[in-house]
Design a protein around this motif. Sequence first.
Motif, short mmCIF file in Angstrom:
data_model
loop_
_atom_site.label_atom_id
_atom_site.label_comp_id
_atom_site.label_asym_id
_atom_site.label_seq_id
_atom_site.Cartn_x
_atom_site.Cartn_y
_atom_site.Cartn_z
N GLY A 70 -47.79 -57.43 100.21
CA GLY A 70 -48.05 -56.02 99.36
C GLY A 70 -47.64 -55.62 97.62
N GLY A 71 -47.83 -54.92 97.23
CA GLY A 71 -47.56 -55.21 96.06
C GLY A 71 -48.46 -55.15 94.72
N SER A 72 -48.92 -55.17 94.02
CA SER A 72 -49.40 -55.13 92.09
C SER A 72 -49.42 -56.42 91.56
CB SER A 72 -49.95 -53.93 91.89
OG SER A 72 -50.58 -53.92 90.84
N ILE A 73 -50.81 -57.25 91.22
CA ILE A 73 -50.52 -57.86 89.88
C ILE A 73 -51.68 -58.07 89.16
CG2 ILE A 73 -50.92 -60.47 89.37
CD1 ILE A 73 -50.75 -61.41 92.49
N LYS A 74 -51.65 -57.03 88.05
CA LYS A 74 -52.22 -56.65 86.80
C LYS A 74 -52.14 -57.44 85.66
CE LYS A 74 -52.59 -51.43 87.41
NZ LYS A 74 -52.08 -50.77 87.44
N PHE A 75 -53.34 -57.96 86.02
CA PHE A 75 -53.35 -59.28 84.28
C PHE A 75 -54.51 -58.01 83.79
CE2 PHE A 75 -55.89 -62.54 81.76
CZ PHE A 75 -55.17 -63.03 81.22
N ASP A 76 -53.70 -58.03 81.79
CA ASP A 76 -54.92 -57.55 81.06
C ASP A 76 -55.17 -56.24 81.97
OD1 ASP A 76 -54.55 -58.32 78.89
OD2 ASP A 76 -56.70 -59.86 78.57
N ASN A 77 -54.22 -56.10 82.49
CA ASN A 77 -54.67 -54.39 82.95
C ASN A 77 -55.55 -54.17 84.33
OD1 ASN A 77 -52.93 -52.29 81.95
ND2 ASN A 77 -54.63 -52.42 80.11
N GLN A 78 -55.85 -55.18 84.53
CA GLN A 78 -56.96 -55.51 85.51
C GLN A 78 -56.11 -55.82 86.77
OE1 GLN A 78 -59.83 -58.12 85.01
NE2 GLN A 78 -61.22 -57.23 86.69
N GLU A 79 -56.68 -55.11 87.86
CA GLU A 79 -55.85 -55.81 89.22
C GLU A 79 -56.54 -56.82 89.95
OE1 GLU A 79 -52.99 -54.07 91.35
OE2 GLU A 79 -53.09 -56.25 91.86
N LEU A 80 -55.59 -57.55 89.88
CA LEU A 80 -56.59 -58.91 91.01
C LEU A 80 -55.77 -59.44 92.59
CD1 LEU A 80 -54.16 -61.65 88.28
CD2 LEU A 80 -56.87 -60.36 87.71
N ILE A 81 -54.75 -58.39 92.97
CA ILE A 81 -55.16 -58.25 94.40
C ILE A 81 -56.45 -57.91 94.54
CG2 ILE A 81 -54.04 -57.74 96.52
CD1 ILE A 81 -51.67 -58.25 95.19
N ASN A 82 -57.15 -58.50 95.77
CA ASN A 82 -58.69 -58.47 96.37
C ASN A 82 -60.04 -58.07 95.17
OD1 ASN A 82 -57.14 -57.35 98.71
ND2 ASN A 82 -56.49 -55.68 98.61
N LEU A 83 -59.23 -58.65 94.35
CA LEU A 83 -60.36 -58.49 93.07
C LEU A 83 -61.64 -60.38 94.19
CD1 LEU A 83 -61.10 -57.83 90.48
CD2 LEU A 83 -60.52 -60.14 89.91
N LYS A 84 -63.30 -59.81 93.71
CA LYS A 84 -63.88 -60.02 93.94
C LYS A 84 -63.86 -61.91 93.71
CE LYS A 84 -67.93 -57.97 94.11
NZ LYS A 84 -69.11 -57.34 93.36
N LEU A 85 -63.88 -62.95 94.70
CA LEU A 85 -63.49 -64.31 94.37
C LEU A 85 -64.68 -64.84 92.76
CD1 LEU A 85 -63.02 -67.01 95.01
CD2 LEU A 85 -64.91 -67.29 95.41
N SER A 86 -66.10 -64.12 92.41
CA SER A 86 -66.54 -64.84 91.27
C SER A 86 -65.93 -64.04 90.12
CB SER A 86 -68.10 -63.64 91.64
OG SER A 86 -67.96 -62.43 92.03
N GLU A 87 -65.54 -62.80 90.69
CA GLU A 87 -64.39 -61.92 89.02
C GLU A 87 -63.32 -63.08 88.57
OE1 GLU A 87 -65.78 -59.34 87.10
OE2 GLU A 87 -67.55 -60.16 88.58
N LEU A 88 -62.48 -63.13 90.14
CA LEU A 88 -61.05 -64.18 89.79
C LEU A 88 -61.72 -65.19 89.07
CD1 LEU A 88 -58.24 -63.38 91.12
CD2 LEU A 88 -58.66 -64.84 92.84
N GLN A 89 -62.66 -65.90 89.34
CA GLN A 89 -63.27 -67.81 88.73
C GLN A 89 -63.70 -66.85 87.77
OE1 GLN A 89 -66.12 -68.47 91.19
NE2 GLN A 89 -65.07 -69.61 93.19
N LYS A 90 -64.33 -65.43 87.04
CA LYS A 90 -63.91 -65.60 85.33
C LYS A 90 -62.28 -65.90 84.44
CE LYS A 90 -68.05 -63.57 85.67
NZ LYS A 90 -68.21 -61.80 85.82
N ILE A 91 -61.36 -64.94 85.79
CA ILE A 91 -60.09 -64.93 84.97
C ILE A 91 -59.37 -66.97 85.30
CG2 ILE A 91 -57.73 -64.17 84.84
CD1 ILE A 91 -59.50 -61.47 86.16
N ARG A 92 -59.62 -67.49 86.44
CA ARG A 92 -58.41 -68.09 86.97
C ARG A 92 -58.93 -69.47 86.57
NH1 ARG A 92 -57.62 -67.95 92.88
NH2 ARG A 92 -60.00 -68.89 92.70
N GLY A 93 -58.29 -70.39 84.98
CA GLY A 93 -58.43 -71.89 84.83
C GLY A 93 -59.88 -71.19 82.96
N ALA A 94 -59.65 -69.81 83.23
CA ALA A 94 -60.21 -69.08 82.29
C ALA A 94 -59.10 -68.85 81.03
CB ALA A 94 -61.43 -68.60 82.25
N LYS A 95 -58.35 -67.37 81.63
CA LYS A 95 -57.23 -65.96 81.21
C LYS A 95 -56.08 -66.80 81.12
CE LYS A 95 -61.40 -63.24 80.05
NZ LYS A 95 -61.74 -61.46 80.79
N ILE A 96 -56.26 -67.25 82.73
CA ILE A 96 -54.90 -67.77 83.17
C ILE A 96 -55.48 -68.98 83.30
CG2 ILE A 96 -53.43 -67.55 85.10
CD1 ILE A 96 -53.87 -64.88 85.52
#
Length: 384
Positions: A70-96
Motif C-alpha cells: 500500500g501507499g505511494s513512492i514518488k520520485f521527481d513526481n514519478q510514481e515508482l510503485i509498479n513501475l516497469k523494471l526497465s524504467e526503474l533501472q533507469k532511476i535506480r543507481g542513476a538518480k537514486i
Amino acid sequence: MNKNNILLEVKNLTASFEIPDKKTIIPVNNISFTISKNETVGFVGESGSGKSSLAYCITQLLAKNAKIIGGSIKFDNQELINLKLSELQKIRGAKIAIIPQNPMSSFDPIYTIEKQMNEMFMNHLKTKIDSKKSELFQKIKELEKTKEIKSLDEQKKISLEILALKKEAKNYTYNQSIQLLKLVGINDAEKRIKQYPSELSGGMLQRVMIAMNLICEPSLLIADEPTTALDVTVQMQIITLLKTLQSKMHMGIMIITHDLGIIANMCDTVHVMYAGSIVESGSTEDIFQNPKHEYTKKLMLSTPKFDTEKLESISGYPPALSQLNIGCAFAERCEKCMEICLKQTPFIFQIENNHYSTCFKYLYEKYKNNHDELKKILNLNGIK
Ligand code: SF4
C-alpha cells in the motif's frame, strides 16, 4: 523546506514479508515523509525497527518474500510503485543511489577497484561514454583530414594532438574514476585504483563505495548505516565527506542509522522508527531538545554525551513484528504506559510546525485541562 524542491515523497507506505509458517510481518507500516534537494533526513531506531526495509522499499530492491502492499513512492513526481523494471533501472543507481549497510562485502575481492568502477560506468553510463568516445574519434578524423594539407611542422603538432585524443578516448573511464576517487578524498588515487579491495582500509573502501555511487551524479543518496564498522575518527571523516559532496552536488540524503551522533551531526530532519512505524518526527533540534515520545526520550538517554554520568539502557527488546497487537508497540517497555496505550493503536498528531509524535502520554498531558478537546482529537482518530 520548499515544496518545489521535493525529490522524494512517500505516502502511507506499507510493506509485508512472508515468513515461514505462512506468517506475515509488516516491517514498514503506513510511513509518510518527504526529502528535498539539499536536505538530509535521518531514520533512527534500534535494529529491526524497519529502517533498512524502508530504504529497500524505495529502491524496490526487496527480497522475494517481500512486497509493497500500500501507499505511494514518488520520485521527481514519478510514481515508482509498479513501475516497469526497465524504467526503474533507469532511476535506480542513476538518480537514486544506495550505499549498502556493509559496503566492504559489496566489493568483489578478485577484481581491482579500477575494474569494479569501470563496470559501474558501463552499467549506468554506457550511452554517455559511447557518445563521448565517438565525439573524440570524430575530432581525430577531422584532424587527420586537415593534416594532409599542412606543413611538416604543423603535421607534427597535429599528430601529437591526435595521440592525446586517442589516449583520452582509451582512458576515458579511468580518468573519470580517478577524478571521483580524488573527489572523495582518496590520496594516491592512481595507486589505489590498481589495488584489490583487501588492500584498502575500511574507511578507504567506504570512500570508494561513495565514489562509485556518485558515478551517475544521483539526486538522492541513500546511506544505510554509512559508518558502521569504522572507527570514530574515520566516521567523522565520512560524515564530513557526505556533507561536502551534498553542498557541491545538491543531493537529498537519506541516512539510516541507529547512531544518534550521526543524526546530530548530519541531519536536518529526523524520523524515529519503532516496530515498523514512525513514532516521532521533527527537525533535529526538536528531536534532541524537545522529544515527545517516550521511546525517543529513552533513545536519547541511552546515547553517550560529554556530561552524562550514567547511561541508561532501554529495558526489554523490540517486539517481534509477527506479534504486533493492538496498542502501542512500545507499551511493554514503557514506564509511562497508560491503560489506553494497551487498548488503542496510537496515531500521529502534530505538536508544532513539523514536529509530530504518536505518544498518548504527551497528548494526555497537553490536554489535561481540556478534556473536551482531548476527546475530540481521540474521536477524530477513531477512538471512542
Ligand atoms: S503511547 Fe503509551 S506506551 Fe506508547 S510510548 Fe507513549 S506512553 Fe508509552
